[in-house]
Design a protein around this motif. Sequence first.
Motif, mmCIF file in Angstrom:
data_model
loop_
_atom_site.group_PDB
_atom_site.id
_atom_site.type_symbol
_atom_site.label_atom_id
_atom_site.label_comp_id
_atom_site.label_asym_id
_atom_site.label_seq_id
_atom_site.Cartn_x
_atom_site.Cartn_y
_atom_site.Cartn_z
ATOM 1 N N GLN A 10 14.242 1.823 8.543
ATOM 2 C CA GLN A 10 13.349 1.155 9.493
ATOM 3 C C GLN A 10 12.394 2.184 10.079
ATOM 4 O OE1 GLN A 10 15.220 -1.520 12.222
ATOM 5 N NE2 GLN A 10 13.478 -1.589 13.596
ATOM 6 N N VAL A 11 11.105 1.870 10.050
ATOM 7 C CA VAL A 11 10.106 2.736 10.659
ATOM 8 C C VAL A 11 9.952 2.277 12.101
ATOM 9 C CG1 VAL A 11 7.722 3.565 10.568
ATOM 10 C CG2 VAL A 11 8.914 2.964 8.445
ATOM 11 N N LEU A 12 10.215 3.199 13.046
ATOM 12 C CA LEU A 12 10.145 2.799 14.460
ATOM 13 C C LEU A 12 8.757 2.271 14.800
ATOM 14 C CD1 LEU A 12 12.895 4.180 14.592
ATOM 15 C CD2 LEU A 12 12.269 4.963 16.859
ATOM 16 N N GLY A 13 8.743 1.142 15.460
ATOM 17 C CA GLY A 13 7.485 0.526 15.847
ATOM 18 C C GLY A 13 6.885 -0.321 14.740
ATOM 19 N N LYS A 14 7.507 -0.316 13.558
ATOM 20 C CA LYS A 14 6.920 -1.077 12.453
ATOM 21 C C LYS A 14 7.886 -2.103 11.840
ATOM 22 C CE LYS A 14 3.445 2.103 10.656
ATOM 23 N NZ LYS A 14 2.369 1.262 10.142
ATOM 24 N N GLY A 15 9.163 -1.751 11.732
ATOM 25 C CA GLY A 15 10.116 -2.687 11.133
ATOM 26 C C GLY A 15 10.767 -2.111 9.879
ATOM 27 N N ILE A 16 11.603 -2.934 9.242
ATOM 28 C CA ILE A 16 12.350 -2.450 8.062
ATOM 29 C C ILE A 16 11.392 -2.316 6.882
ATOM 30 C CG2 ILE A 16 14.229 -2.973 6.449
ATOM 31 C CD1 ILE A 16 15.672 -4.325 8.840
ATOM 32 N N ALA A 17 11.294 -1.092 6.356
ATOM 33 C CA ALA A 17 10.313 -0.827 5.302
ATOM 34 C C ALA A 17 10.976 -0.631 3.946
ATOM 35 C CB ALA A 17 9.503 0.415 5.658
ATOM 36 N N VAL A 18 12.285 -0.288 3.944
ATOM 37 C CA VAL A 18 13.003 -0.109 2.676
ATOM 38 C C VAL A 18 14.308 -0.881 2.770
ATOM 39 C CG1 VAL A 18 14.204 1.564 1.183
ATOM 40 C CG2 VAL A 18 12.043 2.216 2.285
ATOM 41 N N ARG A 19 14.582 -1.691 1.751
ATOM 42 C CA ARG A 19 15.855 -2.401 1.631
ATOM 43 C C ARG A 19 16.118 -2.458 0.134
ATOM 44 N NH1 ARG A 19 18.655 -6.936 4.642
ATOM 45 N NH2 ARG A 19 17.106 -7.029 6.281
ATOM 46 N N GLU A 20 16.771 -1.431 -0.385
ATOM 47 C CA GLU A 20 16.883 -1.252 -1.839
ATOM 48 C C GLU A 20 18.319 -0.882 -2.223
ATOM 49 O OE1 GLU A 20 14.593 -1.210 -4.450
ATOM 50 O OE2 GLU A 20 12.987 -1.916 -3.157
ATOM 51 N N PRO A 21 18.714 -1.180 -3.475
ATOM 52 C CA PRO A 21 20.023 -0.700 -3.928
ATOM 53 C C PRO A 21 20.071 0.838 -3.919
ATOM 54 C CG PRO A 21 19.087 -2.276 -5.491
ATOM 55 C CD PRO A 21 18.017 -1.974 -4.494
ATOM 56 N N THR A 22 21.249 1.398 -3.571
ATOM 57 C CA THR A 22 21.393 2.862 -3.531
ATOM 58 C C THR A 22 21.660 3.369 -4.952
ATOM 59 O OG1 THR A 22 22.449 2.461 -1.405
ATOM 60 C CG2 THR A 22 22.513 4.715 -2.198
ATOM 61 N N VAL A 23 20.636 3.405 -5.749
ATOM 62 C CA VAL A 23 20.775 3.833 -7.149
ATOM 63 C C VAL A 23 19.601 4.748 -7.500
ATOM 64 C CG1 VAL A 23 21.083 3.074 -9.552
ATOM 65 C CG2 VAL A 23 21.745 1.545 -7.699
ATOM 66 N N VAL A 24 19.907 5.775 -8.298
ATOM 67 C CA VAL A 24 18.885 6.723 -8.741
ATOM 68 C C VAL A 24 18.990 6.843 -10.261
ATOM 69 C CG1 VAL A 24 18.344 9.197 -8.758
ATOM 70 C CG2 VAL A 24 18.853 8.065 -6.591
ATOM 71 N N ALA A 25 17.849 6.849 -10.946
ATOM 72 C CA ALA A 25 17.859 7.124 -12.389
ATOM 73 C C ALA A 25 17.151 8.458 -12.587
ATOM 74 C CB ALA A 25 17.133 6.013 -13.148
ATOM 75 N N ARG A 26 17.754 9.345 -13.373
ATOM 76 C CA ARG A 26 17.142 10.673 -13.533
ATOM 77 C C ARG A 26 17.370 11.215 -14.934
ATOM 78 N NH1 ARG A 26 21.589 13.870 -9.782
ATOM 79 N NH2 ARG A 26 23.266 13.639 -11.250
ATOM 80 N N ASN A 27 16.616 12.255 -15.235
ATOM 81 C CA ASN A 27 16.763 12.944 -16.503
ATOM 82 C C ASN A 27 18.052 13.768 -16.440
ATOM 83 O OD1 ASN A 27 16.454 15.260 -18.394
ATOM 84 N ND2 ASN A 27 14.520 14.216 -18.843
ATOM 85 N N LYS A 28 18.903 13.629 -17.482
ATOM 86 C CA LYS A 28 20.205 14.298 -17.454
ATOM 87 C C LYS A 28 20.071 15.814 -17.380
ATOM 88 C CE LYS A 28 23.243 11.272 -20.016
ATOM 89 N NZ LYS A 28 23.678 10.951 -21.362
ATOM 90 N N LYS A 29 19.081 16.351 -18.103
ATOM 91 C CA LYS A 29 18.954 17.815 -18.177
ATOM 92 C C LYS A 29 18.168 18.384 -17.006
ATOM 93 C CE LYS A 29 19.325 19.393 -22.897
ATOM 94 N NZ LYS A 29 18.549 19.296 -24.109
ATOM 95 N N THR A 30 16.969 17.856 -16.791
ATOM 96 C CA THR A 30 16.090 18.443 -15.769
ATOM 97 C C THR A 30 16.415 17.927 -14.373
ATOM 98 O OG1 THR A 30 14.466 16.680 -15.959
ATOM 99 C CG2 THR A 30 14.175 18.557 -17.430
ATOM 100 N N LYS A 31 17.196 16.845 -14.297
ATOM 101 C CA LYS A 31 17.557 16.189 -13.026
ATOM 102 C C LYS A 31 16.343 15.578 -12.316
ATOM 103 C CE LYS A 31 21.873 17.436 -13.415
ATOM 104 N NZ LYS A 31 22.814 16.504 -13.942
ATOM 105 N N GLU A 32 15.241 15.491 -13.028
ATOM 106 C CA GLU A 32 14.049 14.897 -12.429
ATOM 107 C C GLU A 32 14.268 13.388 -12.252
ATOM 108 O OE1 GLU A 32 9.434 13.955 -13.475
ATOM 109 O OE2 GLU A 32 10.652 15.016 -14.948
ATOM 110 N N ILE A 33 13.950 12.881 -11.051
ATOM 111 C CA ILE A 33 14.183 11.461 -10.773
ATOM 112 C C ILE A 33 13.082 10.615 -11.409
ATOM 113 C CG2 ILE A 33 14.248 9.749 -8.908
ATOM 114 C CD1 ILE A 33 15.867 11.723 -7.299
#
Length: 349
Positions: A25-48
């Motif tokens: 939630q951004v104060l003064g603005k409201g809820i801005a992110v409501r997403e699953p807690t999941v990340v996809a990344r490159n196995k070797k470089t770890k780049e998201i």
Amino acid sequence: MFNKLFQLVSYDLGIDLGSSNILIQVLGKGIAVREPTVVARNKKTKEIVAVGSEAKKMIGRTPGQLETVLPLQNSVISDFDATVGMLSYYFKKLHESHGFRIKVPRPRVAVGIPTSVTDVEKKAVRDAALAAGAREAFLIEHPLAIAVGSNLPIFEAAGILLVDIGGGTTELAVISLGGIVINKSLKIAGTEMDEAIINYLRLKYSVLIGLPTAEALKVQIGSASDSGKNEKMMVVRGRDLSNGLPKSLRVSAAEIREALAPILNQILSGITDIVEETPPELLGDITQKGVYLSGGVSQLPGLESLVTEIAKIPCMVVEDPTSAVVRGCSKVLEDNELLNKVMVRGGVR
Ligand SMILES: Nc1ncnc2c1ncn2[C@@H]1O[C@H](COP(=O)(O)OP(=O)(O)OP(=O)(O)O)[C@@H](O)[C@H]1O
Ligand SMILES: [Mg+2]
């Protein structure tokens, strides 16, 4: 001096870093992110390469060089780098400049944390927020955040019983005079329910379904008690374990209820246990006011009445039960006096 400058050009953020969902939630603005807690990344470089719902869609479908990661397990950071990557992605995205107003992603943040975790686990949350770019990170225990977010009178000398059933954990706590009197944490919640549905259908029909399908069954036709009305059915696809071929199954609400019953019984035992351990002076308040449910699973139809029947205490779901933590963290962050009273202190601050 820099602090003053950042204050002008960075947002203040409330964060619920849940095992299943992240809310910001951004104060003064409201809820801005409501997403699953999941990340996809490159196995070797770890780049998201993706976060949130885009990354969730990739689970089980990634090519060899990519992996999907759940940065939190049972409400505790299990992959620090993925957590930092995910937070810094959202910090940057939220501060992306609009028009001429330049925003720098150095926010001041308040993050919700479970009560029953070690100081090292709590410190990891704070360190992750700082590593992601936060200039200050405060930790607020979930029960206090939920109570503040739900406008409950936490500073009164009267007990409030809260039960938060999320994806990875069920947290139970009694609050009085602004502090947590007793608390309990069970490593069973929404994800265990999905697994229970998979096991139930595998044993009954010898058909294996995936976790997302099990979650869809739970959310769409799941319930805690029989409503007596005409109940829904749902057709799902899985793999027939006898021949390895795809198979459709027509699943009833009663079957999902049966699959969920053992998990719900454990949660109900948790509630009766904490009620039994509550000091008698506070028990009177709780039996009068009841137990407050929050978290995604609190939306399961019939759960309120089941808890009322079994624990013999009135039970109600708080308003918007999935955003109570983030709303509470935000409220605390915008009120210095309240922040000083409820933030986690000691070795982790
Ligand atoms: N209508 C619904 N009925 C039952 N379960 C639901 C419903 N909606 C969401 N859920 C479940 O709620 C869980 C997620 O809840 P929530 O977002 O509160 O968890 P979280 O805060 O990420 O996890 P935690 O607090 O355990 O770390 C998931 O298992 C999801 O399937
Ligand atoms: Mg949660």
